[in-house]
Design an enzyme around this catalytic site. Structure first.
Site, PDB file in Angstrom:
ATOM      1  N   SER A  38       0.806  -1.221   0.000  1.00  0.00           N
ATOM      2  CA  SER A  38       0.000   0.000   0.000  1.00  0.00           C
ATOM      3  C   SER A  38       0.836   1.267   0.000  1.00  0.00           C
ATOM      4  O   SER A  38       0.322   2.342  -0.244  1.00  0.00           O
ATOM      5  CB  SER A  38      -0.925   0.014   1.210  1.00  0.00           C
ATOM      6  OG  SER A  38      -0.137  -0.005   2.387  1.00  0.00           O
ATOM      7  N   LYS A  87       0.850   4.220   6.997  1.00  0.00           N
ATOM      8  CA  LYS A  87       0.226   5.012   5.944  1.00  0.00           C
ATOM      9  C   LYS A  87       0.685   6.462   6.095  1.00  0.00           C
ATOM     10  O   LYS A  87       1.281   6.848   7.088  1.00  0.00           O
ATOM     11  CB  LYS A  87      -1.320   4.972   6.049  1.00  0.00           C
ATOM     12  CG  LYS A  87      -1.934   3.606   5.934  1.00  0.00           C
ATOM     13  CD  LYS A  87      -2.079   3.166   4.487  1.00  0.00           C
ATOM     14  CE  LYS A  87      -2.694   1.799   4.379  1.00  0.00           C
ATOM     15  NZ  LYS A  87      -1.771   0.704   4.593  1.00  0.00           N
TER      16      LYS A  87
END
Lengths: 166, 202
Positions: A38, A87
């Site tokens: 990701s 993230k």
């Protein structure tokens, strides 16, 4: 008797080292292996722990919760408390985030933040589970320390025009 | 100079190691914390400067049971620590008190409530707005219900009530309260206690 003394001094030294290690890893800095795709290309896509990038996660930021837009942060996943996610922090409390691909604009509630992965197509992030409470944040990733070709600081980067403050 | 250092060094070492040990113990095993506010009375009473024992070993496996009193970071303010009772675990169906809605707790979340919400319909526990209004206007039960309804339309009552009942991610948990350890006349175990008929577990 002499052996006992020797064992005791070894034990003392080991216990002190362990305590020091635990305190440093809880409060100062931690080494984490990043897996998953990701955050590609910032971190290499990897399936297994040993194939992933090793990064330095600093935990001093937690004491004052000083985060800036574009920081890469480490947090506990809201739908699975045993998993840690990495993230990028996109928006802080009180800001308005535009969901990509739709005209809808969401306001980040107080005490929450909006996180997104760099590889938008393969990232499970706030676009799925919504803004996350800042209490779930466990640290901020500052440097990549392995593999040698990627050693360096992790840059702050913000996608253009996604947030506005009112 | 060197001699003074050599003299003081063992004591300094002892203090440093003691400090490290204390901090690690408080973070990983158990610590003592003080209670503030009324949301958990009568179980925990902030006015008497109570101190409670918070055990952290439940965090190793997130082994919580319904009815535990837990310590958690507030989802609205990461610097604030709340003490509430854990009512429902992921997958349970719970009846939300303020609007009769039935909700399923999603994966990784739990439902926490302050004991005071269940005990009284006295709006003193529901936050500053409702408290002052009820003090001024009180106090038949029907009138209370009317006031609550009016405030919830304005969005004011709902805000202060949800402070006492929250759906939070389990990752915010910081420990479990097992005993009250101070003042001496209030030393006791804090028991598991579930409000009747609120949840249906899977």
């Amino acid at each position: 008797m002499g052996t006992y003394n020797l064992l005791w001094s070894i034990a003392k030294r080991n216990v002190t080292t362990v305590l020091l290690g635990i305190t440093i890893s809880d409060r100062c800095v931690n080494i984490i292996s990043v897996t998953g795709e990701s955050m590609h290309p910032t971190f290499t896509a990897a399936d297994r722990v040993l194939q992933g990038d090793f990064v330095l996660a600093e935990r001093r930021c937690l004491e004052k919760y000083e985060f800036s837009h574009g920081d890469v942060i480490l947090f506990k996943c809201p739908s699975n408390h045993k998993e840690l996610f990495v993230k990028r922090l996109i928006a802080l409390p009180g800001e308005w985030v535009q969901l990509p691909g739709s005209p809808k604009v969401t306001k980040i509630p107080e005490g929450h933040c909006w996180v997104e992965g760099d590889n938008a197509a393969r990232s499970l992030d706030s676009r799925s589970f919504g803004p996350i409470p800042l209490g779930l944040v466990q640290g901020r990733v500052t440097h990549i320390i392995w593999p040698p070709s990627k050693i360096g600081q992790v840059e702050r980067k913000m996608p253009e025009g996604r947030i506005s403050q009112i | 100079m060197a001699r003074a250092l050599a003299f003081a060094w063992p004591y300094a070492k002892f203090c440093i190691v003691g400090g490290l040990f204390g901090r690690t113990f408080a973070d990983w095993c158990a610590s003592v914390a003080s209670v503030d506010g009324e949301s958990m009375s009568p179980t925990l009473d902030g006015h008497q400067a109570e101190r409670m024992l918070v055990e952290k070993r439940c965090l190793y496996t997130y082994d919580f049971t319904r009815g535990d009193v837990v310590v958690l970071l507030s989802p609205r303010n990461h610097r604030e620590v709340l003490v509430k009772r854990l009512i429902a675990l992921p997958g349970d169906w719970i009846q939300v008190p303020e609007n009769q809605e039935i909700r399923q707790i999603p994966q990784g979340h739990c439902w926490v409530e302050g004991d005071n919400a269940a005990n009284s319909s006295d709006s003193r526990s529901y936050g500053p707005v409702s408290y002052h209004l009820s003090a001024l206007l009180a106090c038949s039960h029907e009138f209370h219900t009317l006031v609550r309804a009016a405030l919830s339309i304005c969005g004011l009552y709902y805000t202060s009530l949800t402070f006492l009942c929250l759906q939070v991610p389990l990752g915010l948990m910081q420990g479990r309260v097992t005993h009250v350890v101070w003042p001496p006349q209030r030393i006791r175990r804090v028991d598991r206690n579930m409000p009747e008929g609120r949840i249906m577990s899977q």
